[in-house]
Design an enzyme around this catalytic site. Structure first.
Site, PDB file in Angstrom:
ATOM      1  N   ASN A 189      84.624 -30.857  66.537  1.00  0.00           N
ATOM      2  CA  ASN A 189      85.378 -32.105  66.594  1.00  0.00           C
ATOM      3  C   ASN A 189      84.832 -33.101  67.614  1.00  0.00           C
ATOM      4  O   ASN A 189      85.014 -34.312  67.456  1.00  0.00           O
ATOM      5  CB  ASN A 189      86.835 -31.788  66.927  1.00  0.00           C
ATOM      6  CG  ASN A 189      87.637 -33.006  67.332  1.00  0.00           C
ATOM      7  OD1 ASN A 189      87.952 -33.860  66.499  1.00  0.00           O
ATOM      8  ND2 ASN A 189      87.954 -33.106  68.619  1.00  0.00           N
ATOM      9  N   ARG A 222      75.376 -21.403  64.814  1.00  0.00           N
ATOM     10  CA  ARG A 222      74.483 -20.260  65.014  1.00  0.00           C
ATOM     11  C   ARG A 222      75.139 -19.174  65.862  1.00  0.00           C
ATOM     12  O   ARG A 222      74.887 -17.983  65.669  1.00  0.00           O
ATOM     13  CB  ARG A 222      73.179 -20.725  65.686  1.00  0.00           C
ATOM     14  CG  ARG A 222      72.279 -21.581  64.817  1.00  0.00           C
ATOM     15  CD  ARG A 222      70.916 -21.767  65.452  1.00  0.00           C
ATOM     16  NE  ARG A 222      70.094 -22.686  64.670  1.00  0.00           N
ATOM     17  CZ  ARG A 222      69.880 -23.954  65.004  1.00  0.00           C
ATOM     18  NH1 ARG A 222      70.404 -24.452  66.119  1.00  0.00           N
ATOM     19  NH2 ARG A 222      69.129 -24.720  64.239  1.00  0.00           N
ATOM     20  N   TYR A 254      75.723 -43.794  65.232  1.00  0.00           N
ATOM     21  CA  TYR A 254      76.930 -43.042  64.893  1.00  0.00           C
ATOM     22  C   TYR A 254      76.929 -42.672  63.405  1.00  0.00           C
ATOM     23  O   TYR A 254      77.207 -41.520  63.045  1.00  0.00           O
ATOM     24  CB  TYR A 254      78.159 -43.880  65.234  1.00  0.00           C
ATOM     25  CG  TYR A 254      79.477 -43.177  65.003  1.00  0.00           C
ATOM     26  CD1 TYR A 254      79.987 -42.302  65.957  1.00  0.00           C
ATOM     27  CD2 TYR A 254      80.214 -43.403  63.850  1.00  0.00           C
ATOM     28  CE1 TYR A 254      81.198 -41.660  65.756  1.00  0.00           C
ATOM     29  CE2 TYR A 254      81.423 -42.767  63.639  1.00  0.00           C
ATOM     30  CZ  TYR A 254      81.912 -41.893  64.594  1.00  0.00           C
ATOM     31  OH  TYR A 254      83.114 -41.261  64.375  1.00  0.00           O
ATOM     32  N   LYS A 258      76.814 -38.934  61.623  1.00  0.00           N
ATOM     33  CA  LYS A 258      77.896 -38.478  60.761  1.00  0.00           C
ATOM     34  C   LYS A 258      77.416 -38.124  59.358  1.00  0.00           C
ATOM     35  O   LYS A 258      77.970 -37.216  58.725  1.00  0.00           O
ATOM     36  CB  LYS A 258      79.004 -39.541  60.701  1.00  0.00           C
ATOM     37  CG  LYS A 258      79.755 -39.707  62.021  1.00  0.00           C
ATOM     38  CD  LYS A 258      80.355 -38.383  62.495  1.00  0.00           C
ATOM     39  CE  LYS A 258      81.163 -38.544  63.766  1.00  0.00           C
ATOM     40  NZ  LYS A 258      81.772 -37.261  64.215  1.00  0.00           N
TER      41      LYS A 258
END
Length: 381
Positions: A189, A222, A254, A258
């Protein structure tokens, strides 16, 4: 911490337009109207057409009604096709299953599941911590201080961590496994934004943004995915953005991070389906918020957006959908609000239409909002 946005100004014409647009694209509405006009009872058909006998149907009424019926047939067929396409897409995103293979999740008062959330001190993460606290043990990684109200929650653990420091993250993940066990849910997040043009952004700023918004996702996947595969259950949630689908001027770094997050989500899903034993039990969800009140939007930008009629929604709108998705053990792609879903196909629009819609061709109003255009539209200095 999420803030409740001011109410958007009322626009009656906009509301009417949205209502008509919804009706035209809803096959249950167009199909019902088509049925009534072609096979419905005569008295009901008369009531519907009555108000139009003196205007729209006063001349060549039969021909105009026939054209309307033809249009309704096309709209209904297209609407049904869209619904079928949407259903098949959701089935595919959920690994082609209506349920979920693998071991069951055990969310609830026993708190057997362990959830890791990056960027949990504010915004979407803050709300998710609160919502998960009664259902699972929660690990929060954030470079910012942990709010007292979250620290008081039971079975919520905070680790001060800069996700751009990969060796430190790897060491911390090892500590988490030894102290708390193996996480079954990873929510990537943490995110930052700059809101400047490429030429106004330094190399250091750009590198940091990609490290937070994308590279840290690779590192944490990972670390935690191998044990999820062994447990035959896991859920990787990627907080992407509607910026995943559009390269906005003043926000290019940005947007690139994304779209990379979206591709990472889709790629991990593909690898779980084809390359990893037990991968069919791993859920993957990408989340694409539009305008929401998080730490990325500072107060100045928020006020500037509101001046242009853009009112960011509360962070809880996104967080609740994410938590519901995880608790339901569903994979998918969430657009928030749902009305933004149609914009995810912007890359497939004709280029000339994209340019016209985005205002790249004709002179734009000086009142339009653009990131990085002035000091009030920059996310950071």
């Amino acid at each position: 911490m999420a803030q409740t946005p001011a109410k958007a100004p009322v626009r009656p014409l906009s509301g009417i337009f949205k209502g008509v647009k919804y009706a035209v694209n809803e096959p249950f509405i167009t199909g019902a109207l088509l049925y009534i006009l072609t096979r419905g009872p005569a008295d009901i058909r008369g009531r519907i057409l009555g108000p139009f006998r003196t205007n729209l149907l006063s001349k060549n009424g039969t021909q105009r009604l026939a054209k309307l019926i033809t249009a309704l047939k096309w709209l209904t067929a297209i609407g049904v096709a869209k619904r079928i396409n949407l259903g098949l897409n959701r089935l595919a995103l959920n690994n082609w299953t209506f349920g979920r293979p693998g071991a069951p999740f055990e969310f609830g008062p026993s708190k057997r599941e362990l959830v890791v959330i990056t960027g949990g001190s504010s915004g979407f993460g803050y709300e998710m911590v609160k919502l998960f606290a009664n259902k699972a043990r929660v690990i929060v990684l954030d470079v910012s201080p942990f709010p007292d109200e979250l620290a008081r929650l039971s079975d919520v653990y905070f680790y001060r961590c800069d996700v751009t420091d990969t060796p430190a993250v790897v060491n911390l993940c090892d500590e988490i496994r030894k102290t708390h066990g193996n996480p079954s849910v990873l929510i990537n997040n943490a995110g930052i934004g700059i809101g400047k043009t490429v030429l106004e952004t330094s190399n250091e700023q750009c590198e940091k943004l990609f490290q937070v918004n994308l590279i840290s996702h690779f590192v944490l996947i990972r670390e935690f995915l191998p044990d999820m595969l062994k447990m035959k259950k896991g859920h990787i949630v990627t907080i992407a953005s509607m910026a995943s689908f559009h390269a906005a001027p003043g926000l290019l770094d940005y947007c690139c991070s994304k779209v990379g997050a979206l591709y990472l989500n889709d790629g991990i899903r593909a690898e779980c389906l084809t390359r990893y034993p037990g991968g069919e039990g791993i859920c993957t969800t990408s989340v694409h918020p539009s305008w929401h009140q998080t730490g990325i939007l500072n107060s100045t930008v928020t006020k500037t957006l509101q001046k242009h009629g853009i009112v960011p929604d509360p962070a809880i709108n996104v967080s609740k959908l994410v938590v519901d998705q995880v608790l339901a053990a569903r994979s998918g792609r969430l657009h928030v609000p749902l009305s933004e879903e149609s914009k995810s196909g912007i890359r497939y629009w004709p280029m000339w239409y994209q340019d016209m819609m985005m205002g790249y061709v004709f002179p734009k109003s000086k009142k339009g909002f653009e990131f990085g255009k002035d000091k009030d539209s920059k996310l950071s200095e």
